[in-house]
Structures are given as C-alpha cells and as structure tokens.
Design an enzyme around this catalytic site. Structure first.
Site, PDB file in Angstrom:
ATOM      1  NE  ARG A  89       1.622   4.115  -0.973  1.00  0.00           N
ATOM      2  CZ  ARG A  89       1.548   2.838  -1.322  1.00  0.00           C
ATOM      3  NH1 ARG A  89       1.481   2.503  -2.593  1.00  0.00           N
ATOM      4  NH2 ARG A  89       1.562   1.904  -0.397  1.00  0.00           N
ATOM      5  CE  LYS A  94      -2.373 -17.081   1.901  1.00  0.00           C
ATOM      6  NZ  LYS A  94      -1.181 -17.167   1.051  1.00  0.00           N
ATOM      7  N   GLY A 114      -3.199  -0.989   3.287  1.00  0.00           N
ATOM      8  CA  GLY A 114      -3.997  -0.343   2.241  1.00  0.00           C
ATOM      9  C   GLY A 114      -5.498  -0.536   2.426  1.00  0.00           C
ATOM     10  N   GLY A 119       3.666  -3.257   3.649  1.00  0.00           N
ATOM     11  CA  GLY A 119       4.635  -4.269   4.062  1.00  0.00           C
ATOM     12  C   GLY A 119       5.696  -3.721   5.013  1.00  0.00           C
TER      13      GLY A 119
END
Ligand code: AMP
Length: 396
Positions: free
Chosen positions: A35, A197, A354, A377
């Site tokens: 990052r 999920k 990630g 996200g």
C-alpha cells in the site's frame, strides 16, 4: 473526474489522502509495504512539481482513541526509505502545532500526519474536524482508493473547504482497470470469484453477469451453488438460505449467455485444526462430497477446467481465494489459478481483494499480472456499480 495531471499544484500545500493501512506483524513491524508502494507515483509526481505534500491516512481501527500500536510512525520511516528523502512525521493531524509545522515545509518536502482515526470525528465525517484538516492545505488529492467507499472527514468532508479536489494516480489507475477495462472488455472476459460467502459477493456476481462471458466460482461460495443444484456438499461451508439467490444468478447467466463454471471436484477433509493449521484425512471428491467431509479447495480437475477457460480469455478479473488458502494443504487451487492467470500474457489481468493479491505475491507472479487492485471493499462496491462517495466529490 480531474486528476493531479489536470491542475497546477506547483509550490502548493497539498493534502493527500492515502491508504497506508498496512498489515503489521506481532512485533508491530510492517509485514507488507504494497500500500505504501502504491502511493509512490502520486507522491513522486508532487515532489517533482515542488508541492509541499501533507499525507494523511488511517491505520487499523483505533475507534477514535489514540493508541500507540496504531501509530503511523513506522510508516513514515518506511516511506522515507522508499522515497529516499526525509519524511516529517507529525504526532497529530490537526491543531496549531501541526499547522505551524506544515507551514515550515519547503517545496518538495513530505510530511505524514498521525493516524486520522485517532479522532472519532474522522469516521463521523464531522464538519469542524474537516475544516481543521483543510486548514493545513491549499489543495486536496484523494489517492486512497481503499477508503473511497467511505464518507469520512478526510475523504468527503474536507473537500467542501478546499479547491481543487482531484484524484491521485493510484485512484486514476484503479478506476481505469476496474471501470473502463471491465465495462468495455476485450473478450472473452472471464470473472473468477472465490471466498467464503455468496451473500458478500452476490451483488458483484449480479453486476458482472451483465459484462462477463465466463463466470468461474470457487472457494466455499461454490458450495452454495452446488447445493442449489442438489449436489451433496457434506460439511462444507455453505449458506443454505441463499439457495434461491444462487439459482437466480445461474438463471441470469443462462439468459445472458454467460458460461457459469463451478468446481467439478474438491479437496476434502474430515477435520481442520486452524490453530495448528493441520488437517485430518484428505482426499479428492468428485462433484458430490461424502457426508462428514468438508470441501477445502478446488480439486485437480477443476484446476484444469478453470485454467483452460483462463488460457482462452482476453480479460480476466479475479477476486477471492479458491480454498482455505491460509493453510498450505488447501492453498494449491488458489496458487494454480493465480499461476494460470499470470501465464496468460495475452490477457489484461486484474486481481482484487487482499487474499488474492497475497496469493499472487506468494506465487512469485506479481510482475506478470496487469493490475493488482489495492481496493478490497471499495473494489467490490465499485464493481457492483455503486457510486463511491470519495470519488463523487472530486472535481469533474
Ligand atoms: P472472502 O473474505 O469472502 O474473500 O473469503 C476469504 C476466506 O474464504 C478465506 O479466509 C478462506 O479461507 C475462506 N475460504 C475459501 N474457501 C473456503 C472453503 N472451501 N471452506 C471454508 N473457507 C473457505
């Protein structure tokens, strides 16, 4: 949307929101500098333009409380090494002392503010706090794609008080790859989604079914789809209450002529111990997983099947692991798919999330993919077609 290339920032004091939310190991050392490295093009561009650069970021979730373990001081040190120039670390992000220190910055110098989430006003998008942050600078740059989906003081509030407000080079690249390259993709366009999920990714699946030619699903997510098709899934992680959602997606794929590709075999085990990272009996199961066994990775036939589709693609987007890749025994599928993507040098390959980025880095193929999204996200929300508040407030 305007970027730093469209405005004159020479000799200006520029507030740059970056995403230095780096992972730290148990000794508080930075364990991955991706990052920080990702923000270098914008910082170097501004140094060359002789701007006075004020960097702001969050680290972790200190919840509005100053906690030394979330200090950005170690990041200032690493950044200074990477930039090969001093970085002035300021122990606060607002207030008179901070303003005075910033006013002493010379052209081309870089300062890093302490973790802005030490103030709860940051995540509350507090107007006064935004004003205080704005006092530090003449212009605003957002290069923190990873937090662009949050309306916080340093991503949204501050823009009311500064002009111009533009995107940095990382944000520009993220939007180019996640936006343009997937909106009008070179075909065939293959999307590979994995992870835990279905409920987390169903909106992305739905949005990408409008664009993709092939939709490959791996990871635990696949078991909800297999369950929906009446296959035995043993003890595999699945969401039985999402069967209807899964069937709707499969139906949409049919209508849109998208090949919906699920695993045809799995690596299964009767026991996993996450603490010791060990498995019980392991074997390969075909489409139906026996009772008492749990699917932990895609099997060899699935790797072959997925890889063939990947080989023939011109645009590839991957987000999420194919199995429990944190444990070596069930990481093979994720690595094999990462390798297959990297090997296709004729395709634009975009890796997001990630876990997938870790897998690509570990596989040694990071140089062979076209773009790795730092977004997490934010990438998913953007791919879903949702507007990102931190991007919408920038000058058009
Ligand atoms: P996500 O955050 O949704 O991208 O999911 C990532 C997580 O999914 C990782 O921690 C993986 O270990 C987990 N995962 C992937 N495949 C499986 C599986 N077959 N069973 C259980 N967990 C899985």
């Amino acid at each position: 949307m305007k970027t730093i290339k469209d405005v004159n920032l020479t000799e200006k004091r520029v507030f740059v929101r970056v995403d230095f939310n780096v992972p730290l190991d148990e000794h508080g050392q930075i364990s991955d500098t991706t990052r920080i490295t990702a923000a270098l093009p914008t910082i170097n561009y501004l140094i060359q333009r002789k701007a006075k650069i004020i960097l702001a970021s969050h680290l972790g979730r200190p919840d509005g409380v100053k906690q030394i373990k979330y200090s950005l001081a170690p990041v200032a040190k690493t950044l200074s090494e990477l930039l090969k120039q001093p970085v002035l670390f300021l122990p606060d992000c607002i207030g008179e002392k901070t303003v005075n220190a910033i006013h002493r910055l010379e052209n081309g110098e870089v300062a890093l503010l302490e973790n802005i989430r030490f103030y709860k006003e940051e995540t509350n998008n507090d107007e006064n706090f935004s004003k205080e942050l704005a006092k530090l600078a003449d212009a605003y740059v957002n290069d923190a794609f990873g937090t662009a989906h949050r309306a916080h003081a340093s991503t949204v509030g501050i823009t009311k008080f500064l002009s111009p407000c533009v995107a940095g080079l990382l944000v520009e690249r993220e939007l180019e790859f996640l936006g343009q390259k997937t909106a009008d993709p070179k075909r065939p366009f293959t999307v590979i989604l994995g992870g835990a999920k279905v409920s987390d990714k169903i909106s992305v699946i739905d949005a990408l079914l409008d664009k993709a030619d092939n939709m490959i699903i791996g990871g635990a997510m696949a078991y909800t789809f297999l369950l929906a098709q009446d296959h035995g899934i043993g003890n595999s992680l699945a969401e039985p209450d999402k069967i209807h959602t899964a069937l709707t997606a499969i139906q949409k794929a049919k209508e849109k002529n998208v090949q919906f590709i699920l695993p045809i075999d799995s690596i299964v085990t009767n026991h996993i111990d996450f603490d010791s990272r060990t498995m019980g009996i392991m074997q390969v199961a075909d489409l139906d997983i026996p009772e008492g066994m749990k699917g932990i990775d895609i099997g060899p036939k699935s790797i072959e099947l997925f890889s063939q589709t990947i080989q023939n693609s011109k645009t590839i987007l991957m987000n999420g692991p194919m199995g429990i890749f944190e444990i070596e025994e069930s990481a093979k599928g994720t690595f094999a798919i990462a390798e297959a993507i990297a090997k296709n040098q004729n395709a634009i390959s975009i890796i997001g999330g990630g876990d997938s980025i870790k897998a690509i880095n570990k596989s040694g193929h990071s140089q062979d993919v076209t773009f790795m999204s730092t977004g997490g996200g934010a990438s998913l929300e953007f791919l879903e077609g949702r507007p990102l508040p931190g991007i919408n407030v920038l000058d058009k």
